[in-house]
Scaffold this active site. Structure first.
Site, PDB file in Angstrom:
ATOM      1  N   SER A 145      36.814  24.298  18.845  1.00 27.52           N
ATOM      2  CA  SER A 145      36.608  22.970  19.585  1.00 27.52           C
ATOM      3  C   SER A 145      36.591  21.874  18.487  1.00 27.52           C
ATOM      4  O   SER A 145      36.578  22.022  17.565  1.00 27.52           O
ATOM      5  CB  SER A 145      34.908  23.217  20.004  1.00 27.52           C
ATOM      6  N   TYR A 158      25.450  24.035  18.673  1.00 31.04           N
ATOM      7  CA  TYR A 158      26.663  24.362  19.039  1.00 31.04           C
ATOM      8  C   TYR A 158      27.999  24.154  17.982  1.00 31.04           C
ATOM      9  O   TYR A 158      28.674  24.986  17.710  1.00 31.04           O
ATOM     10  CB  TYR A 158      27.095  23.342  20.257  1.00 31.04           C
TER      11      TYR A 158
END
Length: 227
Positions: A145, A158
Site C-alpha cells: 500500500s 495500518y
C-alpha cells in the site's frame, strides 16, 4: 503483473488470491482469470465472492478463507495443489484498514489489523513456500500500500502493518531460492523522485537503501551505516 517463475513455462497458472471479495483483490482475480489462468478467489465474505463476474477465458472458483486462521490457509493451499497438481502463484492481498487516532485506543481494531495484514501474510508464505520448494518454483506476491511507505494521521497502525508486510516480503526476496519469485506491489505509490506512480516500488532511500524493482539477483541485504 507478470505471473511467471523459473520452472518450465506453462501458459496457464494456478493462482490463489486472498481478500478477493472486493476492490483490488476482486480485480486481480477476475483479471487473471480473463487472461486464461485458473484462479481461486478466497475471502471471508462468500456473498461477495458469489458476485464476481465469470471470466471469458480461464476459470475462477471461490472459497471461504480467513487468512488469520493458519490452519485454514494451509488447508486451502494443500487442497488447491491436490485438485490442480500445483500452485504457481499466491497473491497475499487480504487486508483490513479501520482508521482512528491512537488515543482512541481501539485496541481490538489494532489487533485485527495485525492478525490479517501481518499474520495473514505470514500464514500465506508459510503455506506456499514448502509447495514451491517441492515443485521447483512459484511466485509470492504481496499487495502492500501507499501506507507501506508513508504515514498519515489516523492510519498509524495500518501503516505499521503495511511497513511490516513490505519488510517481510523484502526479507523473503533476499532469502528465497532463485526458483521462487517474490514481488511487492504498492498500488498508487510514487516516490518523491518519481513523477508518475510505479506499480512495483521499494521504499524511498533510507539508511543506504535505494529504490529498485525487486530482483532475485540481490542475494544479501544492504547495510545501514550511521553518521
Amino acid at each position: 503483473m507478470v505471473m511467471s517463475n523459473e520452472q518450465p513455462a506453462t501458459s496457464e497458472k494456478v493462482v490463489l488470491v486472498t481478500g478477493a471479495s472486493s476492490g483490488i483483490g476482486a480485480a486481480i482475480a477476475t483479471g487473471l482469470a480473463a487472461e486464461g489462468h485458473h484462479v481461486v478467489a478466497a475471502a471471508r465474505r462468500t456473498d461477495r465472492l458469489a458476485q464476481l463476474a465469470p471470466p471469458e477465458a480461464g476459470s475462477l472458483t471461490t472459497r471461504q478463507l480467513d487468512v488469520a486462521d493458519r490452519a485454514a490457509v494451509t488447508a486451502a493451499v494443500q487442497e488447491i495443489r491436490a485438485e490442480h497438481g500445483r500452485l504457481d502463484v499466491i497473491v497475499n492481498n487480504a487486508g483490513v484498514m479501520p482508521l482512528s487516532r491512537l488515543d482512541a485506543l481501539h485496541v481490538d481494531e489494532w489487533n485485527r489489523m495485525i492478525d490479517v495484514n501481518v499474520r495473514g501474510l505470514l500464514h500465506g508464505i508459510a503455506a506456499a513456500l514448502p509447495v514451491f520448494r517441492e515443485q521447483g518454483g512459484g511466485h509470492v506476491v504481496t499487495i502492500a500500500s501507499v501506507g507501506a511507505h508513508e504515514v498519515a494521521p489516523t492510519a498509524a497502525v495500518y501503516c505499521g502493518t503495511k511497513h511490516a508486510a513490505w519488510a517481510i516480503t523484502e526479507g523473503l526476496r533476499l532469502e528465497a531460492d532463485p526458483s521462487i519469485r517474490v514481488t511487492t506491489v504498492s498500488p498508487g505509490w510514487s516516490s518523491p523522485s518519481s513523477p508518475t506512480p510505479s506499480p512495483i516500488r521499494s521504499p524511498p532511500k533510507r539508511c543506504g537503501l535505494t529504490e529498485r524493482t525487486p530482483s532475485l539477483r540481490t542475494r544479501s541485504p544492504p547495510r545501514c551505516s550511521t553518521p
